[in-house]
Design a protein around this motif. Sequence first.
Motif, short mmCIF file in Angstrom:
data_model
loop_
_atom_site.label_atom_id
_atom_site.label_comp_id
_atom_site.label_asym_id
_atom_site.label_seq_id
_atom_site.Cartn_x
_atom_site.Cartn_y
_atom_site.Cartn_z
N GLN A 289 78.94 -12.71 -98.99
CA GLN A 289 79.22 -11.30 -98.71
C GLN A 289 78.77 -10.91 -97.32
N GLU B 46 77.75 -4.28 -104.75
CA GLU B 46 79.17 -3.92 -104.65
C GLU B 46 79.32 -2.45 -104.30
N ARG B 47 78.55 -1.58 -104.94
CA ARG B 47 78.62 -0.15 -104.64
C ARG B 47 78.27 0.12 -103.18
N ARG C 151 76.26 -5.46 -109.05
CA ARG C 151 76.94 -4.15 -109.10
C ARG C 151 76.40 -3.22 -108.04
N ARG D 265 81.16 -1.14 -100.95
CA ARG D 265 82.32 -0.23 -101.05
C ARG D 265 82.05 1.07 -100.31
#
Length: 147
Positions: A117, A76-77, A73, A80
Motif C-alpha cells: 500500500q 483502508e478508510r 479496515r 480512501r
Amino acid sequence: MNPMMTTMFDPVPSQRQSEEVIGVPALSAVERYKEIIAIATDAAARQRKLDEVRCAELAERIASIQQQIAEVRDRERVVRMGAHLHWEAAAEELWNERWLQMVPFPLPDETVLPRPQGEYNRAMDNAYQALEDSLAKRTLLRRKQKD
C-alpha cells in the motif's frame, strides 16, 4: 506425534476365550462390556482435553485475525479519505481551468496488480505534488508574461 490423531488410542483388546491360553479367567459379557466402556470413556476424556486445547488455540487465532481485519479496515478508510482529499484539492486547483472537464471521483481499478500500500500512497502523493508544481510554474510564467 500429532495430538489430534485418534490412532494414539489403544485398540480394544480382543476378548479372552479360555483360561488355558492366557492363564487368566475368561470374562463374562458384562465384564467385557464394562472393559470396553472404560476404554471408550477414557478415549472420550482424552479427546475432550485435546479439543479444549484446540478450541483455545483457534479462539486465539480468531481474535488475532479479527484484530488484523480491523487494522486493515482502518488503513483502508484512511487511504480512501486521503484519496478523496487529494481529488477535491486537485479539483479546487483546476477550478479556473474552464477547458478541463472535471469528472467525479473514479472507482477503484480492480485490474491493477497488488503491491504494498505504501507504493500506491507515494504514487498518489507524487501525482498530486506534480500537479501542484506544474500549476505553480504555470502561474509564475503567466505573471512574467503579464509584466
